[in-house]
Enzyme design. Sequence first.
Site, PDB file in Angstrom:
ATOM      1  N   GLU A 186       6.332   2.011  -5.190  1.00 48.02           N
ATOM      2  CA  GLU A 186       6.787   3.050  -6.117  1.00 48.02           C
ATOM      3  C   GLU A 186       7.464   4.086  -5.883  1.00 48.02           C
ATOM      4  O   GLU A 186       7.652   5.041  -6.835  1.00 48.02           O
ATOM      5  CB  GLU A 186       5.318   3.190  -7.140  1.00 48.02           C
ATOM      6  CG  GLU A 186       4.779   2.297  -7.581  1.00 48.02           C
ATOM      7  CD  GLU A 186       3.454   2.633  -8.552  1.00 48.02           C
ATOM      8  OE1 GLU A 186       2.985   1.755  -9.281  1.00 48.02           O
ATOM      9  OE2 GLU A 186       3.127   3.725  -8.578  1.00 48.02           O
ATOM     10  N   GLU A 212       2.172  -5.425 -10.072  1.00 44.13           N
ATOM     11  CA  GLU A 212       0.848  -4.605 -10.473  1.00 44.13           C
ATOM     12  C   GLU A 212       0.799  -4.713 -12.027  1.00 44.13           C
ATOM     13  O   GLU A 212       1.723  -4.411 -12.959  1.00 44.13           O
ATOM     14  CB  GLU A 212       1.289  -3.143 -10.183  1.00 44.13           C
ATOM     15  CG  GLU A 212       1.039  -2.847  -8.552  1.00 44.13           C
ATOM     16  CD  GLU A 212       0.581  -1.479  -8.307  1.00 44.13           C
ATOM     17  OE1 GLU A 212       0.254  -0.691  -9.170  1.00 44.13           O
ATOM     18  OE2 GLU A 212       1.265  -0.996  -7.289  1.00 44.13           O
TER      19      GLU A 212
END
Length: 879
Positions: free
Chosen positions: A457, A554
């Site tokens: 991320e 995710e």
Amino acid sequence: MRLHLLLLLALCGAGTTAAELSYSLRGNWSICNGNGSLELPGAVPGCVHSALFQQGLIQDSYYRFNDLNYRWVSLDNWTYSKEFKIPFEISKWQKVNLILEGVDTVSKILFNEVTIGETDNMFNRYSFDITNVVRDVNSIELRFQSAVLYAAQQSKAHTRYQVPPDCPPLVQKGECHVNFVRKEQCSFSWDWGPSFPTQGIWKDVRIEAYNICHLNYFTFSPIYDKSAQEWNLEIESTFDVVSSKPVGGQVIVAIPKLQTQQTYSIELQPGKRIVELFVNISKNITVETWWPHGHGNQTGYNMTVLFELDGGLNIEKSAKVYFRTVELIEEPIKGSPGLSFYFKINGFPIFLKGSNWIPADSFQDRVTSELLRLLLQSVVDANMNTLRVWGGGIYEQDEFYELCDELGIMVWQDFMFACALYPTDQGFLDSVTAEVAYQIKRLKSHPSIIIWSGNNENEEALMMNWYHISFTDRPIYIKDYVTLYVKNIRELVLAGDKSRPFITSSPTNGAETVAEAWVSQNPNSNYFGDVHFYDYISDCWNWKVFPKARFASEYGYQSWPSFSTLEKVSSTEDWSFNSKFSLHRQHHEGGNKQMLYQAGLHFKLPQSTDPLRTFKDTIYLTQVMQAQCVKTETEFYRRSRSEIVDQQGHTMGALYWQLNDIWQAPSWASLEYGGKWKMLHYFAQNFFAPLLPVGFENENTFYIYGVSDLHSDYSMTLSVRVHTWSSLEPVCSRVTERFVMKGGEAVCLYEEPVSELLRRCGNCTRESCVVSFYLSADHELLSPTNYHFLSSPKEAVGLCKAQITAIISQQGDIFVFDLETSAVAPFVWLDVGSIPGRFSDNGFLMTEKTRTILFYPWEPTSKNELEQSFHVTSLTDIY
């Protein structure tokens, strides 16, 4: 499209020779704190927290509020020391090294009171030359510095500009500046875990002594000749030659089951030398490939490599050889902008089904072989084929990857950088370079690993401006990002492992990110790469809120672990949803409120006047909510694999967040700390089934899609049944004509307006009826029985309180639960408390009077123990 072809060999061991000896320093060491006021024995491998607990000086670190009470442990500077006698004559050896497989984290090392080196990276392997200081009787000291204090110092010294984030959110109760130390990032806290920045020697430590030469590394690179259709193999061996003269000899490579034996002459010059061998495997030999779980066998071949060198030196390595190819396919899709993003294994497109792995404990010495096997067996038992090893934890121990090889679990391997920007000063880059080069050498032999990813991320954090960086300063951070992940990590991967793909981040846009100079304007695009998606406000039963992306790596929802898991680390005053303990254990801002809000959209909240009963009922309801939310989202991704709708689709991966827990607390996990299955994990066993019917509504029309992960086409029928909530007999049913379900596709099998379905079934209304459906052939069930709610259960009409009984019997090592219900019962939850094991199914909709469920114990138990511990709950029990 990039093609990555892979022949992999997993190292199994090595024979010792007369020209080298190894002496382990595992076992008992002495530990003392900074001012010498506390001295105690401690085990290596291990950490200070574990040593303090084993000596009775602290309680279990996970008990109640001990993550705060024991913060002092991580803020002190501890020293590990040991005196030992080497059981061989040291003067006979030309070279003696101290090998440290893992040091956590910042230390100065003294050997016989001489400083021989320093460590600053938990993920690196360290080797120190002690030839000139080693004696028959020796002392060794590792003087640790608190990683928390070190990180603060490093951040303070970085004066040119801030490298955010400085500190985690207050709700995490963590430490600051974790991005300045190469240590398990979540050890400073995360939104599902505590802050325990450990110190210690967390892996093996030993003395190595050798003459002539020593084999330091032994790695493999695959080559597949497409035109010749044959496998070849490059073996790369790195030697430390201490002889003053060249060392000659031969190498014999043998893979008996492939009828392969080849001999090579070599000559090693003094110094650090690399030997590369090219092994040909005849195309006349049938080679069985390694397949992911659910797609074939995990075939491997035993190989030996024998080095016969001058001076009578023999070095033998044994290995397990696996053959498989991996391709990451990024190519145009008709009717959709952007590119595909999916994996082919051995030329076959594979839908990646699975979850995300985090460290199994804050204290790695507690992660046993038995626990690893239990957790990973639970992965394949739930029909998963993939785990993403998340970048805020650790590069897992060798046994983790060996088990993944054995079980057929594909691994998406992050490098250990997560949710932060990182410095790029030379010292930091040098440490990262050593870390990455070592981990590539250590892990590249595993067939389970199918992709490297640079970070978790961080591209999104930078480009979505999580840290409120001004527009004028952004180029500085983009330059640092490219320096770290592209110019350093990517280059190291390309040089060290050409056998599998690499992406710079997750989420990322893959090839589009490359085209946008390594940082995309929207790393979470539905048209490229992978996405991470979280939304706790929108109704999770509404599939339209989910992204129709290429790959979902995710997504998830929180729940609380079972009472039997929480009970071990709490006290009676903690057992309420609003207790100080419950608020303390929740590390995600607003998490407890979000769970109740999402549950309240479709369920009545618990109404008992007994506080303990309310707490247990609330735990149950959060698990129902989580399971149903993730089921809805996962089934949406699975049915999107073959279609483009509004220019979006061709989803080829669903990895929910997260598989496992690091401690006993509310989280996104489907496996509780210790391995107990939450309701979500039982649901995953069904929604990841290789053949699955998926039901949903669109514009008041009810659809059922058939989803197949199989390699072949199969003939079958779809059965659809409608029950009223008030009757165990279906009010109507329908069986389709026989059809062929194509392998590797998702297609619409059934379509009917809801109004027509209700009319056809007599007195049905949305509130009074529920739909179930399954795939079968010749009276054999081919899929799980799935269901679709026509309204929220809180609006259900006719739903009665079910009386469910169980008769328990034993058949060999398995226990049989024969259930009987008095009424239709949604979300039937069978629980045996702390007795380790799992059921064959759980959390199910019971629409028939009887049902048989099996219990698989993980430890010996008895019928009597199960009867004493057994408890059953269904939805109406909490009202």
